[in-house]
Motif scaffolding. Sequence first.
Motif, PDB file in Angstrom:
ATOM      1  N   THR A 176       0.907  -1.179   0.009  1.00 42.88           N
ATOM      2  CA  THR A 176       0.078  -0.013   0.019  1.00 42.88           C
ATOM      3  C   THR A 176       0.962   1.310   0.007  1.00 42.88           C
ATOM      4  N   VAL A 177       0.440   2.158  -0.695  1.00 39.75           N
ATOM      5  CA  VAL A 177       0.970   3.638  -0.641  1.00 39.75           C
ATOM      6  C   VAL A 177       0.021   4.579  -0.450  1.00 39.75           C
ATOM      7  N   ALA A 178      -0.096   5.515   0.411  1.00 35.96           N
ATOM      8  CA  ALA A 178      -1.043   6.316   0.441  1.00 35.96           C
ATOM      9  C   ALA A 178      -0.426   7.852   0.575  1.00 35.96           C
ATOM     10  N   PHE A 179      -0.543   8.748  -0.525  1.00 33.02           N
ATOM     11  CA  PHE A 179      -0.232  10.029  -0.642  1.00 33.02           C
ATOM     12  C   PHE A 179       1.368  10.114  -0.676  1.00 33.02           C
ATOM     13  N   GLY A 180       2.024   9.129  -1.351  1.00 29.38           N
ATOM     14  CA  GLY A 180       3.533   8.970  -1.158  1.00 29.38           C
ATOM     15  C   GLY A 180       4.217   8.898  -2.428  1.00 29.38           C
ATOM     16  N   VAL A 181       3.556   8.475  -3.489  1.00 28.32           N
ATOM     17  CA  VAL A 181       4.391   8.159  -4.800  1.00 28.32           C
ATOM     18  C   VAL A 181       4.751   9.707  -5.457  1.00 28.32           C
ATOM     19  N   ARG A 182       3.974  10.557  -4.954  1.00 26.07           N
ATOM     20  CA  ARG A 182       4.209  12.104  -5.447  1.00 26.07           C
ATOM     21  C   ARG A 182       5.623  12.341  -4.893  1.00 26.07           C
ATOM     22  N   ASN A 183       5.981  11.776  -3.906  1.00 27.80           N
ATOM     23  CA  ASN A 183       7.125  12.272  -3.187  1.00 27.80           C
ATOM     24  C   ASN A 183       8.336  11.466  -3.583  1.00 27.80           C
ATOM     25  N   PHE A 184       8.247  10.419  -4.343  1.00 30.18           N
ATOM     26  CA  PHE A 184       9.424   9.738  -4.773  1.00 30.18           C
ATOM     27  C   PHE A 184      10.353  10.496  -5.745  1.00 30.18           C
ATOM     28  N   GLN A 185      11.451  10.469  -5.579  1.00 32.50           N
ATOM     29  CA  GLN A 185      12.606  11.237  -6.292  1.00 32.50           C
ATOM     30  C   GLN A 185      12.524  10.608  -7.816  1.00 32.50           C
ATOM     31  N   ASP A 186      12.106   9.393  -7.916  1.00 40.82           N
ATOM     32  CA  ASP A 186      12.331   8.590  -9.381  1.00 40.82           C
ATOM     33  C   ASP A 186      11.313   7.696  -9.236  1.00 40.82           C
ATOM     34  N   LEU A 187      10.061   8.315  -9.691  1.00 39.65           N
ATOM     35  CA  LEU A 187       8.969   7.407  -9.642  1.00 39.65           C
ATOM     36  C   LEU A 187       8.886   5.948 -10.281  1.00 39.65           C
ATOM     37  N   SER A 188       9.528   5.839 -11.447  1.00 40.04           N
ATOM     38  CA  SER A 188       9.728   4.563 -12.252  1.00 40.04           C
ATOM     39  C   SER A 188      10.510   3.334 -11.392  1.00 40.04           C
TER      40      SER A 188
END
Length: 247
Positions: free
Chosen positions: A135-147
């Motif tokens: 699970t990820v809640a409101f976190g993927v926007r904060n990834f430095q490298d999404l892929s």
Amino acid sequence: MAKFAHDDVVPFKESELAKKDQVADMFNNIAYRYDFLNRFLSVGIDVGWRKTAIKELKSIAPKKILDVATGTADVALLTEQLLKPSEIVGIDISDGMLGFGREKIKAKGLENTITLLNGDSENIRFNNDYFDAITVAFGVRNFQDLSKGLREMYRVLKPGGKVVILEFSKPSSVGFKQLYQFYMNYITPSIGKLFSKNKDAYQYLNDSVQAFPEGAQFLNILNDAGFTQTYLKKLSFGICTIYCGSK
């Protein structure tokens, strides 16, 4: 790996630190007000969003769950309540947020079920095929490298496992869209500054939402990371979206 516009959106534009270091500093600074502001700014709706997302995992009855960008462990705690898995691991790059999360877990006597670790989504310290669900809640926007982050999540997910991602999105209906933009552009940063003394953090929230590749575009990114059977569900007129994929 592909780069996306939001990868370069940072909390502190004049800082020379990498995005992930800036994000960690930002959350360390606002950790003491994070839960309160989540409830206040969303009028409590965010709790319902999290519950709805977690319920997407009911059909597979996962026993080992990874919660990425766990923050103060809201999703981890709700997951334990709703799904009763045997093990939940939460990872986050902010020790400040993790500290508050551990206090909440201890207060509920769940230390044997939920473990919080300082961990980076781009380098998850678990073996391949370890978790039944992520699970990820409101976190993927904060990834430095999404892929890279999504590919790491795919790596540690078991075959047949499922990922559920909850993220902000932008409503498209006329009228509501304009109201939402006003709220995000002016109200959210102002309230953030008033209660947390950190306007940058809540300006970053808006900037990163605006730049994030949402909807069908994000499903394509999940597919490129290896996930299959991807789908999305919009919540609250499109303010928030659930994205799911399987391995």
